[in-house]
Write a protein that holds these residues in place. Structure first.
Motif, PDB file in Angstrom:
ATOM      1  N   TRP A  43       0.906  -1.248   0.089  1.00  0.00           N
ATOM      2  CA  TRP A  43       0.053   0.098  -0.190  1.00  0.00           C
ATOM      3  C   TRP A  43       0.877   1.113   0.063  1.00  0.00           C
ATOM      4  O   TRP A  43       1.532   1.571   0.815  1.00  0.00           O
ATOM      5  N   MET A  45       0.623   5.627  -0.191  1.00  0.00           N
ATOM      6  CA  MET A  45      -0.013   6.752   0.023  1.00  0.00           C
ATOM      7  C   MET A  45       0.767   8.100  -0.777  1.00  0.00           C
ATOM      8  O   MET A  45       1.808   8.050  -0.518  1.00  0.00           O
ATOM      9  N   ALA A  56      -6.960   5.147   3.119  1.00  0.00           N
ATOM     10  CA  ALA A  56      -6.588   3.560   3.472  1.00  0.00           C
ATOM     11  C   ALA A  56      -7.608   2.573   2.845  1.00  0.00           C
ATOM     12  O   ALA A  56      -8.666   2.751   2.430  1.00  0.00           O
ATOM     13  N   ARG A  58      -9.521  -0.866   2.168  1.00  0.00           N
ATOM     14  CA  ARG A  58     -10.436  -1.659   2.783  1.00  0.00           C
ATOM     15  C   ARG A  58     -10.700  -2.735   1.926  1.00  0.00           C
ATOM     16  O   ARG A  58     -11.131  -2.748   0.716  1.00  0.00           O
TER      17      ARG A  58
END
Length: 329
Positions: A43, A45, A56, A58
């Motif tokens: 992940w 960002m 975030a 999910r």
């Protein structure tokens, strides 16, 4: 067409400031299939003012994982990785990025339904989630990469500014068609070569040269025709081809970040390249259409081309200096 260009440039002047004020890089979520019901989750960002953007991932409701490690800054964004267990797989579940609807950026999601079977999905503030299909077909993979290609070119301000300068510099329709075709052919060659690993260059100097290519066209546009570089004036297609090779390396960098499905690499390459060309044609058509409309409304001074040239050159020079500065930080 010149009038439309001036309008576009007026709207484009805030671009350099926006690049500093807002995170323009997309988020990136990758789910790589491991053994059994486990997926490795990566992940990333975008950076906003020295902190991770407040978004975030999910995963589907059947997935469970330990708390992910704190993200680390890699120079451009914040990354973390962890392992998620999803009994029964991802199919039929929703992958969503919480908080994306409150931003102005996108997130690329690359997931494997099984090892080697990868699909890429683009999430936007208006569509921050999707249901994982049970069996992504080749048509879906093709459409996904076409969409990614269109998005990349239309969000690539430097590539669009180069095309805009080319439209202003080459006024003869036949020579313009040849120049745009040469640019397309050239960046298609290096896009494929770099993505497949046949050609490797660091991305930072490539981005600098892309900005310099726009400065060159702006300089030529600012000069009277009789004082322009003989090669650029007589053979614009040759110049477009040379700079297109460099721009293709920029496209390839984006495609490497997205990733290619291992069992559908040729099709994904073709689809992404078609998407880039489609986006480029949409931009050219929009410029021509706006130009035709504004010719009926506004009257611009004779030196309008010089104004356009200096505006293009200023923006490109700013990018060049900023990218050089970033190289040596």
């Amino acid at each position: 067409m010149l009038r439309a260009a001036l309008l576009v440039l007026v709207l484009a002047i805030p671009w350099p400031v926006a690049v500093l004020a807002h995170a323009l890089d997309p988020g990136y979520l990758e789910l790589s299939a491991m053994d059994g019901d486990r997926w490795r989750v990566t992940w990333r960002m975008p950076d906003v003012g020295g902190s991770p953007m407040p978004i975030a991932p999910r995963l589907p409701g059947n997935c469970a994982s330990d708390d992910p490690p704190a993200p680390r800054f890699d120079g451009r964004g914040w990354s973390t990785a962890y392992v998620a267990t999803c009994p029964g797989g991802l199919a039929g579940g929703e992958i969503r990025v919480e908080g994306l609807e409150n931003t102005r950026t996108d997130t690329l999601v690359r997931y494997e339904t099984r090892p080697g079977k990868a699909v890429t999905q683009r999430l936007t503030p208006g569509a921050p989630g999707f249901i994982v299909p049970k069996d992504p077909g080749r048509l879906q993979v093709f459409a996904s990469y076409v969409s990614l290609g269109v998005t990349h070119i239309l969000e690539g301000a430097d590539h669009l500014l180069f095309v805009l300068a080319l439209l202003l510099l080459v006024r003869d329709p036949r020579r313009l068609l040849l120049a745009v075709t040469a640019f397309t052919l050239a960046h298609s060659i290096t896009l494929v070569a770099a993505t497949l690993g046949w050609l490797a260059l660091p991305s930072a100097p490539v981005e600098v040269v892309i900005a310099l290519s726009i400065v060159f066209l702006a300089h030529e546009l600012a000069l009277p025709p009789e004082r322009r570089d003989p090669v650029a004036e007589r053979f614009p297609a040759l110049v477009a081809f040379g700079f297109g090779l460099i721009h293709g390396l920029g496209f390839a960098g984006a495609l490497r970040d997205i990733g290619l499905p291992p069992d559908d690499i040729p099709m994904a390459l073709l689809a992404f390249n078609l998407g880039v060309e489609l986006g480029q044609l949409l931009f050219i058509a929009a410029i021509l259409a706006v130009g035709a409309a504004f010719r009926r409304i506004f009257v611009f001074p004779r030196r309008a081309s010089a104004v356009a040239a200096y505006a293009i050159g200023t923006i490109a020079a700013f990018w060049c200096i900023a990218r050089l500065d970033a190289m040596f930080l």
